[in-house]
Structure formats: C-alpha cells, structure tokens
Design an enzyme around this catalytic site. Structure first.
Site, PDB file in Angstrom:
ATOM      1  N   GLU A  10       0.737  -0.915   0.182  1.00 27.87           N
ATOM      2  CA  GLU A  10       0.387   0.198  -0.210  1.00 27.87           C
ATOM      3  C   GLU A  10       0.857   1.560   0.041  1.00 27.87           C
ATOM      4  O   GLU A  10       0.334   2.283  -0.637  1.00 27.87           O
ATOM      5  CB  GLU A  10      -1.201   0.223   0.855  1.00 27.87           C
ATOM      6  N   GLN A 100      -5.316   3.764  16.877  1.00 30.85           N
ATOM      7  CA  GLN A 100      -4.867   2.482  16.188  1.00 30.85           C
ATOM      8  C   GLN A 100      -2.949   2.303  16.766  1.00 30.85           C
ATOM      9  O   GLN A 100      -2.600   0.573  16.513  1.00 30.85           O
ATOM     10  CB  GLN A 100      -5.084   2.068  14.529  1.00 30.85           C
ATOM     11  N   LEU A 283     -12.962  -2.144   7.709  1.00 33.41           N
ATOM     12  CA  LEU A 283     -13.049  -3.026   9.050  1.00 33.41           C
ATOM     13  C   LEU A 283     -11.716  -4.119   9.063  1.00 33.41           C
ATOM     14  O   LEU A 283     -10.834  -3.881   9.728  1.00 33.41           O
ATOM     15  CB  LEU A 283     -14.374  -3.732   9.627  1.00 33.41           C
ATOM     16  N   ALA A 284     -11.766  -4.617   7.770  1.00 35.08           N
ATOM     17  CA  ALA A 284     -11.096  -5.725   7.449  1.00 35.08           C
ATOM     18  C   ALA A 284      -9.135  -5.464   7.541  1.00 35.08           C
ATOM     19  O   ALA A 284      -8.938  -6.158   8.145  1.00 35.08           O
ATOM     20  CB  ALA A 284     -10.666  -6.190   6.547  1.00 35.08           C
ATOM     21  N   ASP A 285      -8.659  -4.530   7.458  1.00 35.85           N
ATOM     22  CA  ASP A 285      -7.239  -3.828   6.901  1.00 35.85           C
ATOM     23  C   ASP A 285      -7.457  -3.673   8.757  1.00 35.85           C
ATOM     24  O   ASP A 285      -6.609  -3.862   9.456  1.00 35.85           O
ATOM     25  CB  ASP A 285      -6.907  -2.842   6.033  1.00 35.85           C
ATOM     26  N   GLN A 286      -8.013  -3.368   9.532  1.00 36.16           N
ATOM     27  CA  GLN A 286      -8.215  -2.678  11.039  1.00 36.16           C
ATOM     28  C   GLN A 286      -8.205  -3.870  11.808  1.00 36.16           C
ATOM     29  O   GLN A 286      -8.058  -3.312  13.039  1.00 36.16           O
ATOM     30  CB  GLN A 286      -8.629  -2.318  10.970  1.00 36.16           C
ATOM     31  N   HIS A 307      -4.325  -2.018   1.527  1.00 33.33           N
ATOM     32  CA  HIS A 307      -4.363  -2.207   2.788  1.00 33.33           C
ATOM     33  C   HIS A 307      -4.775  -3.293   3.786  1.00 33.33           C
ATOM     34  O   HIS A 307      -3.888  -4.031   4.801  1.00 33.33           O
ATOM     35  CB  HIS A 307      -5.254  -0.817   3.516  1.00 33.33           C
TER      36      HIS A 307
END
Length: 338
Positions: A10, A100, A283-286, A307
């Site tokens: 990314e 994060q 949400l997936a990458d977090q 990401h």
C-alpha cells in the site's frame, strides 16, 4: 532488526503505524526505508510523527529519523507502560490513526489506560470517530478487552481542534470466528456539518432518499454543529447487522457535488450489505492486528484491499501466527489466523 521497504504494498502510513504497534508487543526493533514511498508527498507527515511519538512514549522506545519529511525511521521498543496519556496531533491529523498505533500495546498491558487525543476526528483518508466507536471497537470488546471511546468535540479538516477520550481495560485477546455479518436489523443516514450552508446537507439527503426509498423518514437526520467547529461536512450511512455494524462515509470536498458524494457512499454500503461478508474493506485491514495478536480466529470480507494485504504482510514479519487468505464456498474472502 526487521528491515522494511515503505514503498512496497500500500506504500503509506499504515506500514509505520502497524510496525510500531507490533514492535511494542513483540519487542522486535525495525527500520523502515522509503517511508510512504507511494504517496505524492513521501516521508513522514505531522500525524505520522505524532503516532510514532505516541508509540515511543507509551513503550519507552528509542527512535531515529523522527521528523516531518523524514524518509527513514528506526524504532527500538522498550517496556510498555500503561497509564494516562495526552497526545495532540495538531491541525486535522487523524486522532483515530494515532489511536490505532497505540491501542493494541495498551490492550495487552497489565493495567488500565486512559487516552486523550486531540486533532482531526472526521477527515478524509482516515476512519471517522463514529466508525471507530460503533464498528471497530465492538469487535475488539468481543475478544476480551473493554474499550470505551467518547467524542468530546468534532474536528474537521483542515482546522482540526477535535478531541476524543478513550478508556482501556486490558485483557488477553481471545480468538473469535466471524463468518458472516448476518441479517440487516436497522439502517440510518446522518449528515453532520459545521460552518457551511444547510442546503448542502439537504441535497445529500435528497439524493439518499432516492437510493433508499424504503427507509422511513426518521432514518434520515441532519446535525448542525457550532460554526467554530467547521467548516466541514460528513455523510455517514449506518447498517446494523446481527454480528457487526458498518458505516459508509463521505467527506465533503471541493469539486465533488453533494449528490455525487451521497451516491458513492450509498453504493458502497449497498455493496457491503448485499455481500453478506462480516467486514467491509476498512474494517478488514484494522482487524489484522488484533486477530494476529490473538493467535487465531477468522473473518470474512469483501474483495481484499491494498491496505488489508499490506497489513497481513507487515504482521507476518513480526509474529509467527499463520495468516491465510482464501475463498469460502459462499464466495466470501476469508482471512484465517492460526
């Protein structure tokens, strides 16, 4: 020393943030060259410097190359110290992205922590506070810790000036299985704006009523904030499903009409709802960090984003947890940790 090329994958600030978090948890130092190498303005920006400073402060880390514009940083972690911390990003740099960076190390600490973060709360290229509070944190709370977040004041780009407060009660992360999002229970749309004509918000809502003609009138709402919290405007469309809540957002920007912004956000939400997958693209990458640190579990998602793939790559360099990405029988993309 883990060596990372910041222009790979990314190629943005996520590489820096995730590396700091994983370094503090694992105790492994790292060096990143070509920081944000794929961005039009490479090198560290103010919000990235603040994120690394926050990680260094909670983790007693030694950092080299920590200045705005720096193309390389070296990070040597120390012991994470939970407690009360106050970090100010300056202008509209994202408070959510700083959160994060330090959240997982504090979630796995041995005592509670309280964070006060000042800066941007609703700005482009970062999750708005509402997404963090209602989409991301509920998943983490299912895994064992207890995290409560409060929005004290909105902060729009470019002025900033927002404030959020976060209370963290740590606990070991428990693996969970998230195979699907479930049925849609409630949906709504809200436009929040400050220092701008209400006509812009009304045009967004008029467009949304065309995209969601079956929604009741009370599902649409406008919220005008004091003018000194602007100028700024954000549209948030929320879908509460059995297992998760998704929020698709659109930020007002010059050159993009209210109608186009609303149409794009509506299309994203419709695509997610129809997919039936657990996690939307943001949400997936977090979820990579908490799931990999839990050492197990899985979730399904829509088409993997850059990401997500970059998050998986960085996690593999720090943690021995196996991460597999494949297709389920229902056509969902599934990320499995073991």
């Amino acid at each position: 020393m883990i060596e990372i090329d910041g222009s790979e994958g990314e190629g943005g600030g996520q590489v820096v943030r995730n590396s700091c978090a994983l370094s503090l948890v694992t105790g492994k130092p790292f060096r990143i060259a070509n920081v944000r190498g794929k961005r039009s303005k490479p090198g560290l920006m103010r919000q990235h410097v603040t994120a690394v400073e926050a990680a260094a402060r909670i983790g007693n880390a030694e950092v080299e190359g920590l200045e705005v514009g720096s193309p390389e940083i070296t990070f040597r972690p120390g012991r994470v110290e939970p407690g009360e911390y106050h970090f100010s990003v300056g202008t509209a740099g994202s408070t959510g992205l700083v959160l994060q960076t330090v959240l997982m190390p504090l979630v796995l600490a041995d005592r509670p922590s309280r964070l006060v973060l000042e800066g941007g709360t609703h700005n482009m290229l970062a999750p708005p506070f509402d997404f963090i509070e209602r989409t991301f944190l509920p998943v983490i709370n299912r895994m064992g810790p207890k995290i409560e977040a409060r929005l004290v004041r909105h902060g729009f780009y470019p002025r900033g000036g927002g404030r959020i407060e976060v209370d963290i009660t740590p606990a070991p992360l428990r693996p969970i299985e998230c195979p699907e999002s479930g049925a849609l229970g409630y949906a709504s749309a809200q436009v929040v704006f400050a220092g701008l004509p209400s006509e812009i918000a009304l045009r967004m809502m008029a467009r949304l009523r065309k995209d969601f003609p079956d929604w009741p009138e009370e599902a649409f709402s406008l919220r005008e904030l004091p003018a000194d919290q602007g100028p700024g405007i954000i549209l948030m469309i929320e879908a509460r499903k059995d297992a998760v809540t998704e929020i698709a957002s659109g930020f007002g920007q010059l050159g993009v009409t209210a109608e186009r912004l609303a149409k794009t956000a509506a299309g994203r939400l419709k695509g997610y709802v129809e997919s039936g997958a657990f996690a939307g693209p943001y949400l997936a990458d977090q979820l990579v960090l908490p799931f990999v640190l839990a050492g197990g579990g899985s979730f399904t998602t829509v088409k993997p984003s850059g990401h997500l793939l970059t998050g998986i790559d960085i996690a593999r360099r720090f943690v021995g947890t196996r991460i597999d990405l494949g297709l389920t029988d229902t056509g969902h993309h599934q990320v499995t940790f073991a």
